[in-house]
Design a protein around this motif. Structure first.
Motif, mmCIF file in Angstrom:
data_model
loop_
_atom_site.group_PDB
_atom_site.id
_atom_site.type_symbol
_atom_site.label_atom_id
_atom_site.label_comp_id
_atom_site.label_asym_id
_atom_site.label_seq_id
_atom_site.Cartn_x
_atom_site.Cartn_y
_atom_site.Cartn_z
ATOM 1 N N LYS A 95 0.828 -1.211 0.000
ATOM 2 C CA LYS A 95 0.000 0.000 0.000
ATOM 3 C C LYS A 95 0.859 1.256 0.000
ATOM 4 O O LYS A 95 0.549 2.228 -0.680
ATOM 5 N N ARG A 96 1.956 1.243 0.762
ATOM 6 C CA ARG A 96 2.848 2.405 0.792
ATOM 7 C C ARG A 96 3.484 2.650 -0.566
ATOM 8 O O ARG A 96 3.619 3.781 -1.018
ATOM 9 N N ILE A 97 3.889 1.569 -1.225
ATOM 10 C CA ILE A 97 4.504 1.686 -2.552
ATOM 11 C C ILE A 97 3.491 2.248 -3.536
ATOM 12 O O ILE A 97 3.813 3.113 -4.349
ATOM 13 N N GLU A 98 2.250 1.768 -3.483
ATOM 14 C CA GLU A 98 1.212 2.259 -4.373
ATOM 15 C C GLU A 98 0.958 3.755 -4.149
ATOM 16 O O GLU A 98 0.814 4.510 -5.102
ATOM 17 N N LEU A 99 0.898 4.187 -2.885
ATOM 18 C CA LEU A 99 0.672 5.600 -2.582
ATOM 19 C C LEU A 99 1.812 6.476 -3.088
ATOM 20 O O LEU A 99 1.589 7.545 -3.623
ATOM 21 N N ASN A 100 3.039 6.008 -2.924
ATOM 22 C CA ASN A 100 4.206 6.776 -3.376
ATOM 23 C C ASN A 100 4.299 6.800 -4.885
ATOM 24 O O ASN A 100 4.841 7.732 -5.459
ATOM 25 N N GLY A 101 3.758 5.813 -5.553
ATOM 26 C CA GLY A 101 3.780 5.763 -7.008
ATOM 27 C C GLY A 101 2.851 6.771 -7.660
ATOM 28 O O GLY A 101 3.007 7.140 -8.804
ATOM 29 N N ASP A 102 1.855 7.242 -6.887
ATOM 30 C CA ASP A 102 0.879 8.197 -7.415
ATOM 31 C C ASP A 102 1.350 9.639 -7.323
ATOM 32 O O ASP A 102 0.672 10.540 -7.740
ATOM 33 N N ARG A 103 2.515 9.862 -6.779
ATOM 34 C CA ARG A 103 3.017 11.240 -6.594
ATOM 35 C C ARG A 103 3.468 11.848 -7.881
ATOM 36 O O ARG A 103 3.949 11.380 -8.782
#
Length: 69
Positions: free
Chosen positions: A61-69
Motif C-alpha cells: 500500500k505504501r509503494i502504491e501511494l508513493n507511485g501516485d506522486r
C-alpha cells in the motif's frame, strides 16, 4: 491440556502471540524480556506467517501511494 506449561513456553508465547503478532517491534519485545541483544530475542520470536503477510500488505500500500506522486 496435557502438557505442562514451562517458564520458557510462557516467554515464547508472550513474545510471539501477545507482542509481535500485535505489531510490537522486536526491539521493544527484547527490552520487555530483559535481553541485552536482539539476537537472543530472535530465538524466542519467530516471524509469524500472518504477521509477515500483514507487513507485506502495508508495504504494498505504501509503494502504491508513493507511485501516485
Amino acid at each position: 491440556m496435557k502438557k505442562n506449561l514451562t517458564f520458557h513456553m510462557a516467554r515464547h508465547t508472550f513474545a510471539t502471540t501477545v507482542t509481535l503478532s500485535n505489531g510490537v517491534p522486536i526491539e521493544s519485545v527484547s527490552k520487555m524480556l530483559g535481553h541485552q541483544s536482539i539476537k537472543i530475542t530472535q530465538h524466542y520470536a519467530k516471524v509469524l506467517d500472518k504477521k509477515l503477510s500483514e507487513d507485506m500488505e502495508i508495504l504494498r500500500k505504501r509503494i502504491e501511494l508513493n507511485g501516485d506522486r
